[in-house]
Design a protein around this motif. Structure first.
Motif, PDB file in Angstrom:
ATOM      1  N   GLY A 136      42.873  39.500  40.532  1.00 13.86           N
ATOM      2  CA  GLY A 136      43.065  40.791  39.871  1.00 13.86           C
ATOM      3  C   GLY A 136      44.521  41.144  39.660  1.00 13.86           C
ATOM      4  N   ILE A 137      45.319  40.964  40.679  1.00  9.80           N
ATOM      5  CA  ILE A 137      46.722  41.351  40.570  1.00  9.80           C
ATOM      6  C   ILE A 137      47.495  40.411  39.649  1.00  9.80           C
ATOM      7  CG2 ILE A 137      47.672  40.134  42.578  1.00  9.80           C
ATOM      8  CD1 ILE A 137      49.125  42.853  43.177  1.00  9.80           C
ATOM      9  N   ILE A 138      47.176  39.135  39.687  1.00 11.26           N
ATOM     10  CA  ILE A 138      47.907  38.160  38.864  1.00 11.26           C
ATOM     11  C   ILE A 138      47.522  38.280  37.391  1.00 11.26           C
ATOM     12  CG2 ILE A 138      48.270  35.694  38.442  1.00 11.26           C
ATOM     13  CD1 ILE A 138      49.676  36.837  40.972  1.00 11.26           C
ATOM     14  N   THR A 139      46.222  38.315  37.103  1.00 12.30           N
ATOM     15  CA  THR A 139      45.826  38.371  35.685  1.00 12.30           C
ATOM     16  C   THR A 139      46.209  39.696  35.044  1.00 12.30           C
ATOM     17  OG1 THR A 139      43.580  39.079  36.219  1.00 12.30           O
ATOM     18  CG2 THR A 139      43.954  36.714  35.926  1.00 12.30           C
ATOM     19  N   THR A 140      46.098  40.778  35.793  1.00 13.70           N
ATOM     20  CA  THR A 140      46.472  42.068  35.211  1.00 13.70           C
ATOM     21  C   THR A 140      47.974  42.137  34.990  1.00 13.70           C
ATOM     22  OG1 THR A 140      44.590  43.099  36.307  1.00 13.70           O
ATOM     23  CG2 THR A 140      46.271  44.572  35.428  1.00 13.70           C
ATOM     24  N   PHE A 141      48.745  41.597  35.921  1.00 19.79           N
ATOM     25  CA  PHE A 141      50.193  41.568  35.702  1.00 19.79           C
ATOM     26  C   PHE A 141      50.531  40.730  34.468  1.00 19.79           C
ATOM     27  CE2 PHE A 141      54.339  39.566  36.100  1.00 19.79           C
ATOM     28  CZ  PHE A 141      55.127  40.705  36.039  1.00 19.79           C
ATOM     29  N   ALA A 142      49.845  39.615  34.278  1.00 20.31           N
ATOM     30  CA  ALA A 142      50.094  38.780  33.095  1.00 20.31           C
ATOM     31  C   ALA A 142      49.805  39.556  31.814  1.00 20.31           C
ATOM     32  CB  ALA A 142      49.250  37.514  33.156  1.00 20.31           C
ATOM     33  N   VAL A 143      48.730  40.318  31.817  1.00 16.81           N
ATOM     34  CA  VAL A 143      48.395  41.146  30.647  1.00 16.81           C
ATOM     35  C   VAL A 143      49.463  42.210  30.425  1.00 16.81           C
ATOM     36  CG1 VAL A 143      46.752  42.882  29.811  1.00 16.81           C
ATOM     37  CG2 VAL A 143      45.917  40.712  30.710  1.00 16.81           C
ATOM     38  N   VAL A 144      49.851  42.897  31.496  1.00 19.05           N
ATOM     39  CA  VAL A 144      50.879  43.948  31.400  1.00 19.05           C
ATOM     40  C   VAL A 144      52.187  43.367  30.869  1.00 19.05           C
ATOM     41  CG1 VAL A 144      52.365  45.464  32.800  1.00 19.05           C
ATOM     42  CG2 VAL A 144      49.886  45.461  33.138  1.00 19.05           C
ATOM     43  N   ALA A 145      52.615  42.253  31.415  1.00 20.35           N
ATOM     44  CA  ALA A 145      53.870  41.637  30.970  1.00 20.35           C
ATOM     45  C   ALA A 145      53.775  41.190  29.514  1.00 20.35           C
ATOM     46  CB  ALA A 145      54.213  40.448  31.869  1.00 20.35           C
ATOM     47  N   GLY A 146      52.647  40.631  29.126  1.00 25.10           N
ATOM     48  CA  GLY A 146      52.480  40.179  27.753  1.00 25.10           C
ATOM     49  C   GLY A 146      52.481  41.315  26.754  1.00 25.10           C
ATOM     50  N   VAL A 147      51.768  42.370  27.063  1.00 23.25           N
ATOM     51  CA  VAL A 147      51.696  43.516  26.148  1.00 23.25           C
ATOM     52  C   VAL A 147      53.042  44.236  26.093  1.00 23.25           C
ATOM     53  CG1 VAL A 147      50.550  45.729  25.712  1.00 23.25           C
ATOM     54  CG2 VAL A 147      49.205  43.757  26.424  1.00 23.25           C
ATOM     55  N   THR A 148      53.695  44.368  27.243  1.00 22.50           N
ATOM     56  CA  THR A 148      55.023  44.992  27.260  1.00 22.50           C
ATOM     57  C   THR A 148      56.023  44.127  26.497  1.00 22.50           C
ATOM     58  OG1 THR A 148      54.562  46.022  29.394  1.00 22.50           O
ATOM     59  CG2 THR A 148      56.867  45.877  28.746  1.00 22.50           C
ATOM     60  N   GLY A 149      55.950  42.824  26.693  1.00 21.31           N
ATOM     61  CA  GLY A 149      56.830  41.904  25.976  1.00 21.31           C
ATOM     62  C   GLY A 149      56.615  41.935  24.474  1.00 21.31           C
ATOM     63  N   GLY A 150      55.416  42.286  24.060  1.00 19.84           N
ATOM     64  CA  GLY A 150      55.112  42.430  22.641  1.00 19.84           C
ATOM     65  C   GLY A 150      55.569  43.756  22.072  1.00 19.84           C
ATOM     66  N   ALA A 151      56.270  44.526  22.874  1.00 23.13           N
ATOM     67  CA  ALA A 151      56.835  45.828  22.477  1.00 23.13           C
ATOM     68  C   ALA A 151      55.760  46.816  22.037  1.00 23.13           C
ATOM     69  CB  ALA A 151      57.899  45.645  21.398  1.00 23.13           C
ATOM     70  N   LEU A 152      54.593  46.755  22.703  1.00 26.01           N
ATOM     71  CA  LEU A 152      53.542  47.731  22.417  1.00 26.01           C
ATOM     72  C   LEU A 152      53.749  48.958  23.301  1.00 26.01           C
ATOM     73  CD1 LEU A 152      50.485  45.333  22.117  1.00 26.01           C
ATOM     74  CD2 LEU A 152      51.846  46.311  20.275  1.00 26.01           C
ATOM     75  N   SER A 153      53.094  50.025  22.958  1.00 24.73           N
ATOM     76  CA  SER A 153      53.274  51.299  23.670  1.00 24.73           C
ATOM     77  C   SER A 153      52.673  51.236  25.073  1.00 24.73           C
ATOM     78  CB  SER A 153      52.598  52.421  22.885  1.00 24.73           C
ATOM     79  OG  SER A 153      51.183  52.265  22.951  1.00 24.73           O
ATOM     80  N   PRO A 154      53.125  52.138  25.950  1.00 18.01           N
ATOM     81  CA  PRO A 154      52.527  52.216  27.286  1.00 18.01           C
ATOM     82  C   PRO A 154      51.022  52.495  27.216  1.00 18.01           C
ATOM     83  CG  PRO A 154      54.578  53.421  27.264  1.00 18.01           C
ATOM     84  CD  PRO A 154      54.301  53.016  25.843  1.00 18.01           C
ATOM     85  N   ARG A 155      50.599  53.238  26.204  1.00 15.86           N
ATOM     86  CA  ARG A 155      49.169  53.504  26.017  1.00 15.86           C
ATOM     87  C   ARG A 155      48.422  52.190  25.760  1.00 15.86           C
ATOM     88  NH1 ARG A 155      45.947  56.437  21.392  1.00 15.86           N
ATOM     89  NH2 ARG A 155      44.104  57.004  22.593  1.00 15.86           N
ATOM     90  N   ALA A 156      48.998  51.325  24.928  1.00 19.18           N
ATOM     91  CA  ALA A 156      48.374  50.023  24.647  1.00 19.18           C
ATOM     92  C   ALA A 156      48.309  49.177  25.918  1.00 19.18           C
ATOM     93  CB  ALA A 156      49.143  49.294  23.553  1.00 19.18           C
ATOM     94  N   VAL A 157      49.351  49.245  26.742  1.00 12.66           N
ATOM     95  CA  VAL A 157      49.348  48.503  28.014  1.00 12.66           C
ATOM     96  C   VAL A 157      48.188  48.968  28.880  1.00 12.66           C
ATOM     97  CG1 VAL A 157      50.607  48.066  30.161  1.00 12.66           C
ATOM     98  CG2 VAL A 157      51.831  48.074  27.982  1.00 12.66           C
ATOM     99  N   LEU A 158      47.986  50.283  28.959  1.00 13.57           N
ATOM    100  CA  LEU A 158      46.897  50.825  29.766  1.00 13.57           C
ATOM    101  C   LEU A 158      45.530  50.434  29.211  1.00 13.57           C
ATOM    102  CD1 LEU A 158      48.280  54.364  30.630  1.00 13.57           C
ATOM    103  CD2 LEU A 158      47.892  52.453  32.189  1.00 13.57           C
ATOM    104  N   ILE A 159      45.369  50.481  27.904  1.00 17.67           N
ATOM    105  CA  ILE A 159      44.077  50.136  27.298  1.00 17.67           C
ATOM    106  C   ILE A 159      43.746  48.660  27.510  1.00 17.67           C
ATOM    107  CG2 ILE A 159      42.855  49.898  25.093  1.00 17.67           C
ATOM    108  CD1 ILE A 159      44.352  52.496  24.228  1.00 17.67           C
ATOM    109  N   VAL A 160      44.702  47.795  27.215  1.00 21.08           N
ATOM    110  CA  VAL A 160      44.469  46.361  27.392  1.00 21.08           C
ATOM    111  C   VAL A 160      44.316  46.035  28.881  1.00 21.08           C
ATOM    112  CG1 VAL A 160      45.434  44.053  27.028  1.00 21.08           C
ATOM    113  CG2 VAL A 160      45.623  45.767  25.235  1.00 21.08           C
ATOM    114  N   GLY A 161      45.120  46.667  29.718  1.00 17.36           N
ATOM    115  CA  GLY A 161      45.013  46.434  31.160  1.00 17.36           C
ATOM    116  C   GLY A 161      43.670  46.887  31.715  1.00 17.36           C
TER     117      GLY A 161
END
Length: 161
Positions: free
Chosen positions: A56-81
């Protein structure tokens, strides 16, 4: 020499046998108490808890880092996460349930005793630990932090956990 010492011992000590046998017959008050409730349950499910939390912690961090790296909004990070937490957590829980159930079926086919009577509980434990640990990398995105510090906070929380 040993026999001479044994013969010289008083008769009440000779009747005890070897020190190991004597120790086995002694009754000592137990200093170790069985853990109560939650701790005992957690020990039974420890493999499921660690398995789910780690993924859980590793895959969610990977998603968070990927979405943040894609310069998406914090809202998008929360939705995808959140989608990752639910979908991957459900996958992990169901996978653990099916794995245990399949193992029990194979044991039954070989006339071996049952090892685990409640595979559903193990699946739920895996899902819940995945969800709880997976929420850690998302926490900075619901906190009032500067946008540039959220990923750094997520990294610190993830590695800290």
């Amino acid at each position: 020499m040993v026999n001479e010492v044994a013969c010289a011992m008083p008769s009440r000590l000779q009747d005890r046998g070897t020190p190991r046998e004597a120790a086995g017959r002694m009754t000592r008050p137990s200093l170790h108490r069985e853990p109560a409730g939650v701790v005992q349950i957690a020990r039974h499910y420890i493999r499921d808890l660690v398995y789910g939390a780690n993924d859980g912690i590793i895959t969610t961090f990977a998603v968070v880092a990927g979405v943040t790296g894609g310069a998406l909004s914090p809202r998008a990070v929360l939705i995808v996460g959140a989608a990752n937490l639910f979908a991957d957590g459900l996958s992990m829980g169901v996978g653990n349930y099916l794995g245990i159930r399949s193992n029990e079926s194979a044991r039954a086919a070989e006339d071996l005793p049952e090892e685990e009577a409640n595979p559903a509980r193990h699946g739920i434990a895996t899902f819940l630990s995945f969800f709880a640990a997976g929420a850690i990398p998302l926490a900075p995105y619901v906190m009032p932090l500067d946008a540039g510090h959220r990923l750094a906070a997520s990294i610190v929380l993830t590695f800290g956990a």
